[in-house]
Design a protein around this motif. Structure first.
Motif, PDB file in Angstrom:
ATOM      1  N   PHE A 195       0.837  -1.198   0.000  1.00 28.90           N
ATOM      2  CA  PHE A 195       0.000   0.000   0.000  1.00 28.90           C
ATOM      3  C   PHE A 195       0.876   1.254   0.000  1.00 28.90           C
ATOM      4  N   LYS A 196       1.934   1.215   0.785  1.00 28.96           N
ATOM      5  CA  LYS A 196       2.804   2.394   0.847  1.00 28.96           C
ATOM      6  C   LYS A 196       3.462   2.662  -0.498  1.00 28.96           C
ATOM      7  N   LYS A 197       3.896   1.567  -1.182  1.00 23.79           N
ATOM      8  CA  LYS A 197       4.501   1.743  -2.504  1.00 23.79           C
ATOM      9  C   LYS A 197       3.475   2.294  -3.493  1.00 23.79           C
ATOM     10  N   MET A 198       2.266   1.687  -3.477  1.00 19.48           N
ATOM     11  CA  MET A 198       1.213   2.165  -4.372  1.00 19.48           C
ATOM     12  C   MET A 198       0.857   3.614  -4.064  1.00 19.48           C
ATOM     13  N   PHE A 199       0.806   3.951  -2.781  1.00 19.18           N
ATOM     14  CA  PHE A 199       0.467   5.311  -2.374  1.00 19.18           C
ATOM     15  C   PHE A 199       1.524   6.295  -2.836  1.00 19.18           C
ATOM     16  N   MET A 200       2.772   5.970  -2.583  1.00 19.23           N
ATOM     17  CA  MET A 200       3.853   6.905  -2.885  1.00 19.23           C
ATOM     18  C   MET A 200       4.099   7.036  -4.385  1.00 19.23           C
ATOM     19  N   LEU A 201       3.949   5.917  -5.140  1.00 17.97           N
ATOM     20  CA  LEU A 201       4.310   5.917  -6.557  1.00 17.97           C
ATOM     21  C   LEU A 201       3.107   6.113  -7.485  1.00 17.97           C
ATOM     22  N   SER A 204      -1.643   9.444  -9.463  1.00 18.17           N
ATOM     23  CA  SER A 204      -2.691  10.341  -8.950  1.00 18.17           C
ATOM     24  C   SER A 204      -2.193  11.073  -7.711  1.00 18.17           C
ATOM     25  N   LEU A 205      -2.753  12.258  -7.484  1.00 23.93           N
ATOM     26  CA  LEU A 205      -2.427  13.007  -6.280  1.00 23.93           C
ATOM     27  C   LEU A 205      -3.148  12.337  -5.112  1.00 23.93           C
ATOM     28  N   MET A 206      -2.412  11.916  -4.077  1.00 24.23           N
ATOM     29  CA  MET A 206      -3.005  11.220  -2.949  1.00 24.23           C
ATOM     30  C   MET A 206      -2.544  11.853  -1.641  1.00 24.23           C
ATOM     31  N   ALA A 207      -3.505  11.980  -0.718  1.00 30.89           N
ATOM     32  CA  ALA A 207      -3.193  12.540   0.606  1.00 30.89           C
ATOM     33  C   ALA A 207      -4.041  11.826   1.648  1.00 30.89           C
ATOM     34  N   ILE A 208      -3.466  11.633   2.831  1.00 27.42           N
ATOM     35  CA  ILE A 208      -4.190  11.061   3.970  1.00 27.42           C
ATOM     36  C   ILE A 208      -4.316  12.149   5.019  1.00 27.42           C
ATOM     37  N   ARG A 209      -5.577  12.403   5.460  1.00 28.24           N
ATOM     38  CA  ARG A 209      -5.829  13.468   6.424  1.00 28.24           C
ATOM     39  C   ARG A 209      -6.652  12.920   7.587  1.00 28.24           C
ATOM     40  N   LEU A 211      -9.599  12.699   9.925  1.00 26.51           N
ATOM     41  CA  LEU A 211     -10.978  13.048   9.631  1.00 26.51           C
ATOM     42  C   LEU A 211     -11.526  14.105  10.579  1.00 26.51           C
ATOM     43  N   SER A 212     -11.089  14.109  11.814  1.00 25.88           N
ATOM     44  CA  SER A 212     -11.656  15.019  12.813  1.00 25.88           C
ATOM     45  C   SER A 212     -11.347  16.478  12.504  1.00 25.88           C
ATOM     46  N   ASP A 213     -10.111  16.784  12.085  1.00 23.02           N
ATOM     47  CA  ASP A 213      -9.743  18.180  11.842  1.00 23.02           C
ATOM     48  C   ASP A 213      -9.099  18.411  10.484  1.00 23.02           C
ATOM     49  N   LEU A 214      -9.069  17.346   9.609  1.00 18.92           N
ATOM     50  CA  LEU A 214      -8.513  17.431   8.248  1.00 18.92           C
ATOM     51  C   LEU A 214      -7.046  17.851   8.240  1.00 18.92           C
ATOM     52  N   THR A 215      -6.302  17.435   9.274  1.00 19.78           N
ATOM     53  CA  THR A 215      -4.860  17.662   9.293  1.00 19.78           C
ATOM     54  C   THR A 215      -4.176  16.677   8.353  1.00 19.78           C
ATOM     55  N   TYR A 216      -3.215  17.157   7.563  1.00 17.24           N
ATOM     56  CA  TYR A 216      -2.477  16.285   6.654  1.00 17.24           C
ATOM     57  C   TYR A 216      -1.562  15.352   7.446  1.00 17.24           C
ATOM     58  N   LEU A 217      -1.673  14.044   7.177  1.00 20.35           N
ATOM     59  CA  LEU A 217      -0.800  13.060   7.808  1.00 20.35           C
ATOM     60  C   LEU A 217       0.252  12.526   6.842  1.00 20.35           C
ATOM     61  N   GLU A 218      -0.111  12.440   5.543  1.00 20.55           N
ATOM     62  CA  GLU A 218       0.822  11.896   4.555  1.00 20.55           C
ATOM     63  C   GLU A 218       0.400  12.379   3.178  1.00 20.55           C
ATOM     64  N   ILE A 219       1.382  12.643   2.289  1.00 18.99           N
ATOM     65  CA  ILE A 219       1.116  12.980   0.896  1.00 18.99           C
ATOM     66  C   ILE A 219       2.098  12.194   0.038  1.00 18.99           C
ATOM     67  N   ASN A 220       1.714  11.897  -1.226  1.00 18.84           N
ATOM     68  CA  ASN A 220       2.610  11.124  -2.085  1.00 18.84           C
ATOM     69  C   ASN A 220       3.403  12.040  -3.015  1.00 18.84           C
ATOM     70  N   LEU A 288      -8.926   9.494   2.944  1.00 19.00           N
ATOM     71  CA  LEU A 288      -8.013   9.284   1.823  1.00 19.00           C
ATOM     72  C   LEU A 288      -8.523  10.083   0.639  1.00 19.00           C
ATOM     73  N   GLU A 289      -7.737  11.071   0.194  1.00 22.73           N
ATOM     74  CA  GLU A 289      -8.095  11.897  -0.964  1.00 22.73           C
ATOM     75  C   GLU A 289      -7.279  11.439  -2.169  1.00 22.73           C
ATOM     76  N   VAL A 290      -7.971  11.143  -3.271  1.00 19.38           N
ATOM     77  CA  VAL A 290      -7.320  10.734  -4.521  1.00 19.38           C
ATOM     78  C   VAL A 290      -7.814  11.687  -5.611  1.00 19.38           C
ATOM     79  N   ALA A 291      -6.884  12.441  -6.203  1.00 16.49           N
ATOM     80  CA  ALA A 291      -7.240  13.422  -7.234  1.00 16.49           C
ATOM     81  C   ALA A 291      -6.472  13.110  -8.519  1.00 16.49           C
ATOM     82  N   VAL A 292      -7.187  13.097  -9.625  1.00 13.17           N
ATOM     83  CA  VAL A 292      -6.577  12.882 -10.939  1.00 13.17           C
ATOM     84  C   VAL A 292      -6.567  14.218 -11.669  1.00 13.17           C
ATOM     85  N   ASP A 293      -5.375  14.718 -11.966  1.00 16.07           N
ATOM     86  CA  ASP A 293      -5.262  16.010 -12.633  1.00 16.07           C
ATOM     87  C   ASP A 293      -5.734  15.895 -14.084  1.00 16.07           C
TER      88      ASP A 293
END
Length: 527
Positions: A195-201, A204-209, A211-220, A288-293
């Motif tokens: 999952f980490k490899k798929m997330f990082m590589l 698509s633009l991916m970020a983990i935040r 849920l309670s306060d939408l703080t960024y925890l990880e971005i690829n 988990l936010e997944v955005a395709v530019d």
């Protein structure tokens, strides 16, 4: 749920029942009002007797008296133990009292009744009833527990013998589960790595935040590459995404393929398709936010649309030039002839030039009819009436060309139509159908209602339309005829569009069918 204790109040006078209900009103029991001995007997046949604590019964009642009712109640085994208190205002003689006790009552009260005394007596019977029920329940439970204890002792003897075997099996099971847990833990670690490899590589633009306060925890890496923001965004709540103009949404909810805008670090505004999912990471809800530019794709689509418009304009310009050039060439030739020969215009040539000018003007008029913003004068109209007015003209054209016309017009509701435009559409369609058929062919014209539409069907028995030409139908200046401007069917499509109607084409070697569906106003559907 334990059923509430009931008190039966029996009196043929409604005001007496109201008085009893008022005196005995309590949350500890439910007072049931009955107005005759017959009603009491019917009630006892339907309801369980063990929920009735006491019966308060008037002696003098029409039909069955209180004494007669009590005798009948006591004859039924299930009701023999229900206490009965007689109430009377007529006779206080000892004979009546003795008769009351004789038929099964346990008390005899004279009206007017002292409310407090009645309440105390009823409360006493209710408490006795409740205690009796508790004793009964406890007795049943004690009997059941005795049986259970005997059964338990029997099973203990059997269980003791099996205990050693179960202990042995348990040890084996623990060993197997331990091995499975070790394997599952290893698989989980591998899954997390994947999952980490798929997330990082991921492209698509991916970020983990959080849920309670939408703080960024990880971005690829794609997030960093497209937005220009790196690890400095971790731990912040900076929101780069925003909804399209006119839209509103909550980014903490689950979203599927929603078009959003985002601003890069260099202040460039880009477009993406956003999808979100709520996931659990270490017992914490995350987003988990997944955005395709799609910025470049939109630019490409816009450019392709512009080129397609330019191409269509070119085709239309070529068609107009080709169609108008012919009459203009004829007129120019005559004028040149008159100039070179230095002659006056001969009368027989003038009609030819006027005819050519009319032809060019007709082509321009038909072209302008294609405009979607052309004013349409629509009013409530029945399509069958318009078709019936055109019948003689269509039938005459069919007879002259050796063909037949078959009409089947069913009752249709009134819809919004432009009379002049509908005549043009129907005539164009019918003339095209007649021209497409050989001698003896039959043109079919039908109307009917289908769901929320009025349907006009025009079908011919021609050779059909090639599949490669079907998608070009309705395009200006496209025609399969040797002669013609290619604007007739295009005008029909424009008229249909102004009426919010759709045109469906079905074609085969046996002929072509046009289905024009006109919407029925919602008010007429509901009516």
């Amino acid at each position: 749920m334990e059923q509430q204790v009931k008190i039966l109040a029996v009196d043929d006078r409604y005001e007496n029942l109201l008085a009893l209900n008022s005196i005995l009103a309590s949350s500890n029991y439910d007072v049931i009002s009955l107005q005759s001995g017959e009603e009491v007997l019917r009630y006892l046949l339907k309801e369980p007797a063990d929920h009735i604590a006491v019966i308060l019964m008037d002696v003098q009642m029409p039909g069955l008296s209180g004494f007669e009712t009590a005798e009948l109640i006591k004859q039924r085994k299930a009701c023999q133990d229900i206490p009965i208190i007689f109430l009377t205002a007529l006779s206080t003689s000892i004979e009546h009292v003795l008769k009351g006790y004789h038929v099964g009552s346990i008390d005899y009260l004279f009206k007017p009744i002292h409310p407090k005394m009645l309440r105390m007596k009823v409360d006493g019977f209710v408490n006795m009833h409740l205690n009796h029920q508790k004793i009964k329940i406890q007795s049943e439970l004690l009997h059941k527990r005795t049986l259970d204890l005997e059964e338990t002792n029997r099973k203990l003897a059997e269980a003791e013998e099996k205990l050693k075997q179960q202990n042995f099996l348990l040890e084996q099971w623990v060993e197997e589960r331990t091995s499975e847990l070790v394997d599952a833990h290893e698989k989980l670690i591998k899954s997390q790595e994947h999952f980490k490899k798929m997330f990082m590589l991921s492209p698509s633009l991916m970020a983990i935040r959080r849920l309670s306060d939408l703080t960024y925890l990880e971005i690829n890496e794609s997030w960093k590459q497209y937005t220009g923001y790196g690890d400095e965004i971790i731990g912040t709540t900076l929101d780069l995404l925003s909804a399209e103009a006119g839209d509103s949404m909550n980014f903490s909810d689950v979203i599927h393929n929603c078009k959003v805008k985002y601003e890069t670090k260099s202040k460039e505004i880009r477009t993406a398709l956003l999808s979100t999912e709520i996931i659990d990471i270490e017992n914490e809800s995350c987003l988990l936010e997944v955005a395709v530019d799609i910025t470049e794709s939109l630019r490409f689509e816009s450019e392709m649309a512009r080129l397609a418009q330019l191409n269509l304009v070119g085709e239309m310009a070529a068609g107009i030039a080709h169609e108008i050039r012919n009459p203009m060439t004829t007129i120019r030739g005559f004028l040149q002839l008159f100039r070179e020969n230095d002659r006056h215009m001969q009368k027989e040539y003038i009609p030819i030039m006027l005819e050519e000018l009319d032809r060019a003007n007709e082509i321009i008029t038909e072209y302008l009819s294609l405009a979607k913003n052309k004013q349409s004068h629509q009013q409530p109209e029945n399509i069958n009436r318009i078709i019936e007015m055109l019948l003689p003209l269509i039938q005459a054209e069919a007879v002259m060309s050796g063909k037949h016309v078959h009409f089947q017009l069913k009752d249709c509701p009134v819809i919004q139509l432009d009379d002049k435009e509908m005549r043009q559409l129907i005539l164009n369609m019918c003339m095209n159908g007649l021209e497409a058929m050989s001698l003896g062919g039959k043109l079919r014209i039908e109307t009917y209602t289908e769901a929320e539409h009025v349907v006009l069907l025009i079908a011919d028995e021609g050779i059909g339309i090639n599949e490669e030409h079907l998608e070009k139908l309705g395009r200006p200046f496209f025609t399969t005829k040797d002669e013609g401007t290619g604007l007739g069917l295009a005008i029909c499509y424009s008229i249909a569009a102004r009426h919010q109607a759709s045109i469906e084409v079905q074609s085969s070697e046996k002929g072509t069918t046009f289905l024009i569906r006109f919407p029925i106003p919602a008010a007429r559907i509901q009516g």
